[in-house]
Design a protein around this motif. Structure first.
Motif, mmCIF file in Angstrom:
data_model
loop_
_atom_site.group_PDB
_atom_site.id
_atom_site.type_symbol
_atom_site.label_atom_id
_atom_site.label_comp_id
_atom_site.label_asym_id
_atom_site.label_seq_id
_atom_site.Cartn_x
_atom_site.Cartn_y
_atom_site.Cartn_z
ATOM 1 N N GLY A 1 0.785 -1.223 0.000
ATOM 2 C CA GLY A 1 0.000 0.000 0.000
ATOM 3 C C GLY A 1 0.819 1.275 0.000
ATOM 4 N N LEU A 2 2.149 1.161 0.073
ATOM 5 C CA LEU A 2 3.027 2.337 0.047
ATOM 6 C C LEU A 2 3.654 2.454 -1.335
ATOM 7 C CD1 LEU A 2 4.385 4.703 1.509
ATOM 8 C CD2 LEU A 2 6.174 3.106 2.256
ATOM 9 N N TRP A 3 3.344 3.549 -2.008
ATOM 10 C CA TRP A 3 3.785 3.770 -3.381
ATOM 11 C C TRP A 3 4.741 4.953 -3.435
ATOM 12 C CZ3 TRP A 3 1.568 0.712 -7.431
ATOM 13 C CH2 TRP A 3 0.578 -0.166 -7.002
ATOM 14 N N VAL A 4 5.513 5.016 -4.531
ATOM 15 C CA VAL A 4 6.464 6.112 -4.689
ATOM 16 C C VAL A 4 6.383 6.650 -6.108
ATOM 17 C CG1 VAL A 4 8.354 4.546 -5.316
ATOM 18 C CG2 VAL A 4 8.884 6.811 -4.398
ATOM 19 N N ASN A 5 6.572 7.969 -6.224
ATOM 20 C CA ASN A 5 6.637 8.638 -7.525
ATOM 21 C C ASN A 5 7.665 9.748 -7.375
ATOM 22 O OD1 ASN A 5 6.098 9.389 -10.130
ATOM 23 N ND2 ASN A 5 3.899 9.742 -9.840
ATOM 24 N N ALA A 6 8.932 9.400 -7.547
ATOM 25 C CA ALA A 6 10.007 10.350 -7.242
ATOM 26 C C ALA A 6 11.277 9.972 -7.987
ATOM 27 C CB ALA A 6 10.271 10.382 -5.736
ATOM 28 N N GLY A 7 12.219 10.918 -8.024
ATOM 29 C CA GLY A 7 13.508 10.667 -8.654
ATOM 30 C C GLY A 7 13.596 11.145 -10.088
ATOM 31 N N HIS A 8 12.880 12.214 -10.431
ATOM 32 C CA HIS A 8 12.793 12.667 -11.813
ATOM 33 C C HIS A 8 13.923 13.598 -12.241
ATOM 34 C CE1 HIS A 8 8.770 11.211 -10.830
ATOM 35 N NE2 HIS A 8 8.554 11.068 -12.111
#
Length: 444
Positions: free
Chosen positions: A404-411
């Protein structure tokens, strides 16, 4: 389901939009008073699908060593000391070196181009749907070179990029000046250029803040001026977050700070989309991702002579900076400083980098904009933001090892370019879909 998104930059806000579009209940937690007030605030303004080469290539290590002794270096590594404080930087640097080869470079280019193309379509659809005005210019991006050696390398890279479907065309100086006549006074110092007509430019901050308003109109709740105190994990499953309202007086870090009472915010899923701060936040619950800040600089100057201002966004290869027109202002941005989480502008290195931006604009377009220092009567605005970089320049999009823990980072430098697509792709992944074939979604 109820999803909490941590961070209201371009990535977090786009994620919230697409989750709400799919019918999810969304709450966004943001420590600043509005959206896009940190990394998304004053970037170069380029939506550069076709200018997406990873920092890591076979020539990068030698260049980085040489540039370590220049305050104005395009890529400046500033080793942290003592080792205890700089351990994450050294780990990141070793992984970066592992990507500095042709095999990794070609692989990474393919993935970055795929995400960029997907994101550009998503952005166009989103703009058509919402009608957001953000000083958009669909005039392409021109990249010009001052030496024959640099131009020859650019021609080889253009041929490589075309293999990935990128329409980057080699252009003579004469053709460049036809595309952007305001460069004529500087034309004798340009050997050649490349041009991508499909790229565009616009103000990421204006866009993100407008999109946040559209999100709110669709029922997304924004908790501005709230610090994230804790990710609530029970067993190996996320249960929500704990937040605290704070008074903004320079901004507490993600560990929180003085303010109101901590309260629990239950959630079925949590998306961490807070740029460079994502990595230390995730490490608290055992998720270790190699995301490290690259300090980027920009200056925004009022235009004095509109007829001399460019309408094509350009990249000056010799300084590795981008110059973009945003309405009645010019944004000049560039350089990366890999050192710490410091965003200040008072150090000698920061001052030198800011002065380089102003000086270069005057060299190319003398008198076009007001670059005078404040005490001389002008109103330049210098800024530094932390670009969340991965060693490969491929962002982390997907589920972590915590359920349930998601990530959207590092761009990295491509948050504006990849923002819409990253938000759309993560929302699709959360609903069990695979939106970009072959892309290395984490948790896949």
């Amino acid at each position: 389901m109820h999803v909490v998104v941590v961070g209201a930059g371009i990535i977090g806000t786009c994620t919230a939009w697409y989750l709400a579009e799919r019918g999810h209940q969304v709450t966004v937690v943001e420590r600043q008073t509005d959206a896009a007030l940190e990394t998304s605030f004053a970037n170069a303004g380029q939506i550069s699908v076709s200018h997406c080469e990873p920092w890591a290539n076979r020539e990068a290590p030698l260049k980085a060593l040489k540039w370590m002794f220049s305050k104005e270096a395009p890529l400046l590594f500033r080793p942290q000391w003592p080792v205890g404080e700089g351990w994450q930087q050294y780990r990141w640097s070793l992984r970066f070196l592992a990507e500095c080869n042709d095999v990794a470079f070609h692989r990474n280019v393919g993935h970055i181009v795929a995400l960029g193309a997907y994101s550009h379509v998503a952005l166009k659809d989103l703009v058509a749907q919402t009608g957001i005005d953000y000083h958009r210019l669909e005039r392409g991006i021109a990249h010009f070179f001052a030496t024959q050696a640099a131009f020859d390398s650019a021609c080889e890279l253009a041929a490589l990029m075309q293999q990935f479907g990128v329409q980057r065309h080699v252009t003579s100086t004469a053709e460049l000046l036809r595309l952007e006549p305001t460069l004529a006074p500087f034309g004798q110092r340009i050997v050649g250029a490349t041009f991508t007509a499909s790229d565009e430019s616009g103000d990421a901050c204006v866009f993100t803040q407008a999109l946040a308003r559209h999100c709110a109109a669709r029922g997304v709740e924004f908790l501005f001026s709230h610090s994230l105190e804790q990710l609530e994990v029970i067993g190996a499953t996320i249960r929500g977050v704990r937040v605290r309202p704070v008074a903004m007086d320079g901004g507490p870090d993600l560990a929180g700070g003085a303010g109101g009472r901590v309260r629990a915010l239950p959630a079925d899923a949590v998306v961490v989309a807070c740029g460079s701060y994502s990595a230390p936040l995730l490490r608290r619950v055992g998720v270790d991702l190699p995301i490290y800040p690259g300090k980027g600089y920009s200056a925004t100057f009022p235009i004095l002579r509109p007829q001399q201002a460019p309408s094509v966004s350009v990249i000056d290869d010799s300084r590795k900076i981008a110059i973009t027109r945003l309405g009645d202002q010019i944004r000049v941005a560039g350089t990366i400083e890999v050192g710490s989480y410091d965003r200040g502008l008072s150090s000698p290195v920061s001052q030198a980098r800011c002065q380089m931006l102003a000086r270069r604009v005057e060299e190319i377009w003398p008198g076009m904009c007001d670059t005078r220092l404040p005490h001389e009567g002008g109103n330049p605005r210098f800024w530094a933001g932390l670009r969340p970089a991965t060693p490969s320049n491929i962002p982390y999009i997907g589920q972590t090892a915590v359920q349930g823990l998601w990530v959207n980072a590092g761009h990295g430098t491509l948050g504006w370019t990849h923002g819409a697509g990253s938000g759309k792709a993560l929302a699709a992944r959360m609903d069990g879909e695979t939106p970009i074939a072959g892309f290395p979604f984490c948790g896949a």
